[in-house]
Scaffold this motif. Structure first.
Motif, PDB file in Angstrom:
ATOM      1  N   THR A  55     -66.921  -9.691   7.755  1.00  0.00           N
ATOM      2  CA  THR A  55     -66.936  -8.516   8.631  1.00  0.00           C
ATOM      3  C   THR A  55     -68.213  -8.456   9.459  1.00  0.00           C
ATOM      4  N   THR A  56     -68.029  -8.256  10.750  1.00  0.00           N
ATOM      5  CA  THR A  56     -69.141  -8.093  11.679  1.00  0.00           C
ATOM      6  C   THR A  56     -68.963  -6.778  12.426  1.00  0.00           C
ATOM      7  N   SER A 112     -61.742 -13.298   9.490  1.00  0.00           N
ATOM      8  CA  SER A 112     -62.845 -12.399   9.787  1.00  0.00           C
ATOM      9  C   SER A 112     -62.429 -11.354  10.812  1.00  0.00           C
ATOM     10  N   VAL A 113     -63.209 -10.263  10.856  1.00  0.00           N
ATOM     11  CA  VAL A 113     -62.969  -9.207  11.838  1.00  0.00           C
ATOM     12  C   VAL A 113     -64.283  -8.827  12.504  1.00  0.00           C
ATOM     13  N   ILE A 114     -64.178  -8.478  13.776  1.00  0.00           N
ATOM     14  CA  ILE A 114     -65.296  -7.947  14.554  1.00  0.00           C
ATOM     15  C   ILE A 114     -64.953  -6.494  14.855  1.00  0.00           C
ATOM     16  N   PRO A 118     -61.725 -15.159  14.029  1.00  0.00           N
ATOM     17  CA  PRO A 118     -61.863 -13.703  13.982  1.00  0.00           C
ATOM     18  C   PRO A 118     -60.762 -12.969  14.736  1.00  0.00           C
ATOM     19  N   HIS A 143     -56.303 -15.153  10.166  1.00  0.00           N
ATOM     20  CA  HIS A 143     -57.652 -14.681  10.470  1.00  0.00           C
ATOM     21  C   HIS A 143     -58.489 -14.581   9.197  1.00  0.00           C
ATOM     22  N   PHE A 169     -70.651 -15.600  10.682  1.00  0.00           N
ATOM     23  CA  PHE A 169     -69.399 -15.393  11.391  1.00  0.00           C
ATOM     24  C   PHE A 169     -68.282 -16.226  10.771  1.00  0.00           C
TER      25      PHE A 169
END
Length: 210
Positions: free
Chosen positions: A165-166, A139-141, A23, A137, A19
């Motif tokens: 990326t998740t 990261s992205v969910i 995010p 940011h 993670f």
């Protein structure tokens, strides 16, 4: 080469990205079209929406930025190019069509960003990458519809733009289990970590406590 699919891929693609530290949650194309049995885009994905809404609440509690995407075209679809020509159900997303509206239960809040797009990826032809970068940011969910279409395209572009990326499996849906599962498998192998709703909510809980 082994005949076992998971073992085969694990030999080359067993790595986890983990993670990020800051995010943003993206809810991709939760439009009425996918929930109305009379619409040719109907996918029976009520469970995915319910999951995404729970993730959204956890993200809000953690102070995580939230982005909603919508597909919208001018009358005639001239701004949809070859995609609009090829995928006939996109006519449901012409501006003013009821099926293009956000699904029941998903009303954008004042502090949430709405990104309008014409192509599968939430990044293609939009300001999303710049907005996320400017907001710090890393990261992205991803949640949304459909797994094999706009979720996958957004996943590949998110990774390509440098975001960890998740993908939340429970909060994504498709019109058939086969493309849904196949694309989750492939995204998890190459582009993102695919996690459950419980895993992502637990992670968001750690952000809340910081």
């Amino acid at each position: 080469m082994t005949d076992d699919l998971s073992a085969n891929y694990a030999k080359a693609y067993g790595n986890k990205a983990g993670f990020g530290k800051r995010p943003a949650l993206v809810l991709i194309d939760f439009a009425k079209a996918y929930f109305d049995p009379a619409c040719d885009l109907f996918a029976g994905v009520d469970d995915a929406l319910a999951s995404a809404l729970r993730v959204r609440e956890a993200a809000r509690a953690a102070g995580v930025s939230i982005v909603l995407t919508e597909v919208t075209y001018h009358k005639g679809g001239r701004d949809g190019g070859r995609f609009f020509e090829k995928a006939l159900p996109l006519r449901n997303f012409v501006k003013g069509e009821e099926m293009a509206e956000f699904a029941d239960g998903l009303v954008p809040k004042d502090d949430e960003i709405v990104v309008s797009k014409q192509y599968p990826s939430a990044f293609f032809g939009t300001s999303l990458a710049s907005t996320l970068t400017a907001g710090g940011h890393d990261s992205v969910i991803l949640t949304g519809l459909t797994t094999s279409g706009c979720v996958r395209a957004t996943c590949v572009d998110a990774m390509s733009h440098g975001f960890i990326t998740t993908v939340v499996a429970d909060a994504c849906g498709d019109r058939h289990p086969a493309p849904h599962e196949a694309n989750l498998f492939d995204m998890n192998a190459k582009y993102a970590d695919v996690v459950s709703e419980a895993e992502i909510i637990a992670y968001l809980g750690t952000l809340r406590s910081e």
